[in-house]
Design a protein around this motif. Structure first.
Motif, mmCIF file in Angstrom:
data_model
loop_
_atom_site.group_PDB
_atom_site.id
_atom_site.type_symbol
_atom_site.label_atom_id
_atom_site.label_comp_id
_atom_site.label_asym_id
_atom_site.label_seq_id
_atom_site.Cartn_x
_atom_site.Cartn_y
_atom_site.Cartn_z
ATOM 1 N N ASP A 164 0.150 -1.946 -6.032
ATOM 2 C CA ASP A 164 -0.357 -1.224 -4.869
ATOM 3 C C ASP A 164 -1.815 -1.622 -4.667
ATOM 4 O O ASP A 164 -2.700 -1.202 -5.431
ATOM 5 C CB ASP A 164 -0.248 0.284 -5.093
ATOM 6 N N PRO A 165 -2.118 -2.462 -3.668
ATOM 7 C CA PRO A 165 -3.498 -2.926 -3.492
ATOM 8 C C PRO A 165 -4.502 -1.809 -3.287
ATOM 9 O O PRO A 165 -5.699 -1.995 -3.554
ATOM 10 C CB PRO A 165 -3.412 -3.817 -2.246
ATOM 11 N N ALA A 166 -4.043 -0.635 -2.830
ATOM 12 C CA ALA A 166 -4.971 0.476 -2.617
ATOM 13 C C ALA A 166 -5.659 0.896 -3.910
ATOM 14 O O ALA A 166 -6.769 1.443 -3.885
ATOM 15 C CB ALA A 166 -4.241 1.670 -2.004
ATOM 16 N N ASP B 8 -9.061 -0.703 -4.212
ATOM 17 C CA ASP B 8 -10.102 -0.415 -3.230
ATOM 18 C C ASP B 8 -11.374 0.081 -3.915
ATOM 19 O O ASP B 8 -11.333 0.862 -4.871
ATOM 20 C CB ASP B 8 -9.627 0.648 -2.234
ATOM 21 N N ARG C 40 0.838 -1.200 0.000
ATOM 22 C CA ARG C 40 0.000 0.000 0.000
ATOM 23 C C ARG C 40 0.872 1.248 0.000
ATOM 24 O O ARG C 40 1.777 1.385 0.810
ATOM 25 C CB ARG C 40 -0.931 0.003 1.209
ATOM 26 N N GLY C 41 0.561 2.150 -0.930
ATOM 27 C CA GLY C 41 1.276 3.412 -1.005
ATOM 28 C C GLY C 41 2.462 3.416 -1.945
ATOM 29 O O GLY C 41 3.017 4.484 -2.248
ATOM 30 N N SER D 272 -10.040 -3.671 3.388
ATOM 31 C CA SER D 272 -8.729 -3.349 2.824
ATOM 32 C C SER D 272 -7.742 -4.499 2.977
ATOM 33 O O SER D 272 -6.907 -4.742 2.096
ATOM 34 C CB SER D 272 -8.168 -2.079 3.470
ATOM 35 N N ARG E 64 -8.472 -6.864 0.270
ATOM 36 C CA ARG E 64 -7.956 -6.326 -0.998
ATOM 37 C C ARG E 64 -6.459 -6.622 -1.132
ATOM 38 O O ARG E 64 -5.983 -7.010 -2.206
ATOM 39 C CB ARG E 64 -8.190 -4.821 -1.076
ATOM 40 N N ASP E 65 -5.722 -6.436 -0.035
ATOM 41 C CA ASP E 65 -4.291 -6.730 -0.050
ATOM 42 C C ASP E 65 -4.052 -8.205 -0.401
ATOM 43 O O ASP E 65 -3.205 -8.531 -1.240
ATOM 44 C CB ASP E 65 -3.664 -6.431 1.308
#
Length: 382
Positions: free
Chosen positions: A174-176, A179, A15-16, A234, A237-238
């Motif tokens: 990036d899994p975000a 989302d 993430r990020g 979340s 999602r990851d």
């Protein structure tokens, strides 16, 4: 221990991490070809970040799953701009189009010279341009594969452009970015991701290292998808993004199986969603393979493991695990196979053509045409 090798891109996951993408891309050149889906989160920020670093950006929008006409038009545009590298952001379709362009821009011939099955299947005669993949869905694992799937409408078929040099120079996941992906897309793409860790684990080409990746990713992906069908999560999602990434590595090194053997043919004929086809056929293919396998041995033991993981994720007994999967996708609204093929579809013709697929070669057992027809028939009439 069985000998093996591993092919994979450089990977950055977390993430990020997408914030580092402009600087990563700029390392490969100052003129960037950006291949993107129509609605891609964060892509405008990346475009602006590249320009702030002094890069020029040529953008190609991928509309739908890439086909040969779309690829040829994009290739003409890309060659005229003399780009240094290719960045693809989006789902598997955008990544496959970007990967194909990176491979073909330096090549000396048109796409049909290199496409499998319907083309000449020649090896690339020049090294691909640097290629960076950033997925915004969790499904195909295309960021970690050495092939690009291209539909060829004149042959009603989806086939691959394939070369070991087509691995991304960087797969940034990036899994975000996944989302709040729509529920239906999450379901279909998630089932594709899960199929792409189950089939390599059961594959005739399974290796010890891929086994280790899949043993972790299969239950992780199943449980993540089950949680996401209950609501946004979340952490799930990851896990699903990770499963998708591992699926790309797994299929590149151990192959797939009959589910994907069918999917290339059905998707090419009817332009239906790849993940939905995989989700509909996974249970029936597993059932048929298990029927044909010997009653003892390592292969059947792997099927028992898969049964256990399915039962654990969907609630029930391992003995009925494949039925549990079929009932679960019904309950979650996955399109029925009757909605994915024509009402008058010739099942024998589909089965015969599917047997020639490269994916079918890694299936754990050889399935005859009549057995493939039975899979389709049982799926249609369940």
């Amino acid at each position: 221990m069985k000998s093996f090798s591993l092919l994979a891109p450089r990977i950055v996951f977390g993430r990020g991490v997408v914030s580092s993408l402009p600087k990563e891309v700029a390392r490969y050149g100052s003129h960037v070809l950006l291949v993107r889906g129509r609605s891609v989160p964060f892509v405008d920020v990346i475009d602006a970040g590249l320009r702030a670093l002094g890069c020029s950006v040529t953008t190609i929008i991928c509309s739908g799953e890439p086909d040969l006409p779309q690829l040829e038009v994009a290739l003409t545009t890309a060659r005229a701009t003399q780009v240094d590298c290719v960045l693809a952001m989006g789902g598997g379709a955008a990544i496959d189009l970007g990967k194909a362009l990176a491979a073909l821009i330096p090549a000396g011939r048109g796409p049909m010279a290199y496409l499998e099955v319907v083309g000449e299947g020649l090896p690339l005669d020049a090294a691909p341009l640097p290629f960076i993949a950033c997925p915004t869905t969790a499904g195909t694992g295309a960021e970690a594969t050495k092939n690009a799937v291209i539909a060829v409408p004149s042959h009603n078929r989806k086939v691959s452009l394939r070369d070991d040099r087509m691995f991304a120079d960087l797969a940034l996941v990036d899994p975000a970015l996944t989302d709040k992906c729509p529920r239906g897309v999450t379901l279909a793409s998630g089932l594709d991701a899960i199929t792409q860790v189950i089939e390599p684990y059961l594959s005739a080409r399974a290796t010890p290292l891929i086994d280790a990746l899949c043993r972790d990713s299969i239950p992780r992906g199943l449980q993540a998808l089950a949680r996401l069908m209950q609501g946004e999560d979340s952490s799930a999602r990851d896990d699903l993004a990770y499963t998708s990434l591992m699926g790309g590595i797994a299929l590149s090194n151990a192959g797939l199986g009959a589910v994907h053997g069918f999917a290339g043919v059905i998707g090419g004929r009817y332009s239906t969603p790849h993940g939905a086809i995989c989700g509909r056929l996974l249970g029936p293919v597993l059932r048929m393979n298990e029927r044909v396998l010997p009653e003892q041995g390592e292969k059947i033991a792997r099927y028992q493991e898969v049964r256990h993981w399915l039962a654990e994720a969907f609630g029930g007994e391992p003995d009925s695990a494949f039925r549990l999967l079929e009932d679960w996708v019904d309950d979650k609204g996955l399109p029925h196979l009757s909605e994915l093929i024509a009402p008058d579809a010739d099942l024998t013709d589909i089965a015969t053509e599917s047997r020639t697929s490269s994916s079918m070669k890694a299936n754990p057992v050889t399935l005859e045409t009549h057995q493939l027809v039975q899979i389709l028939w049982e799926t249609l009439h369940r």
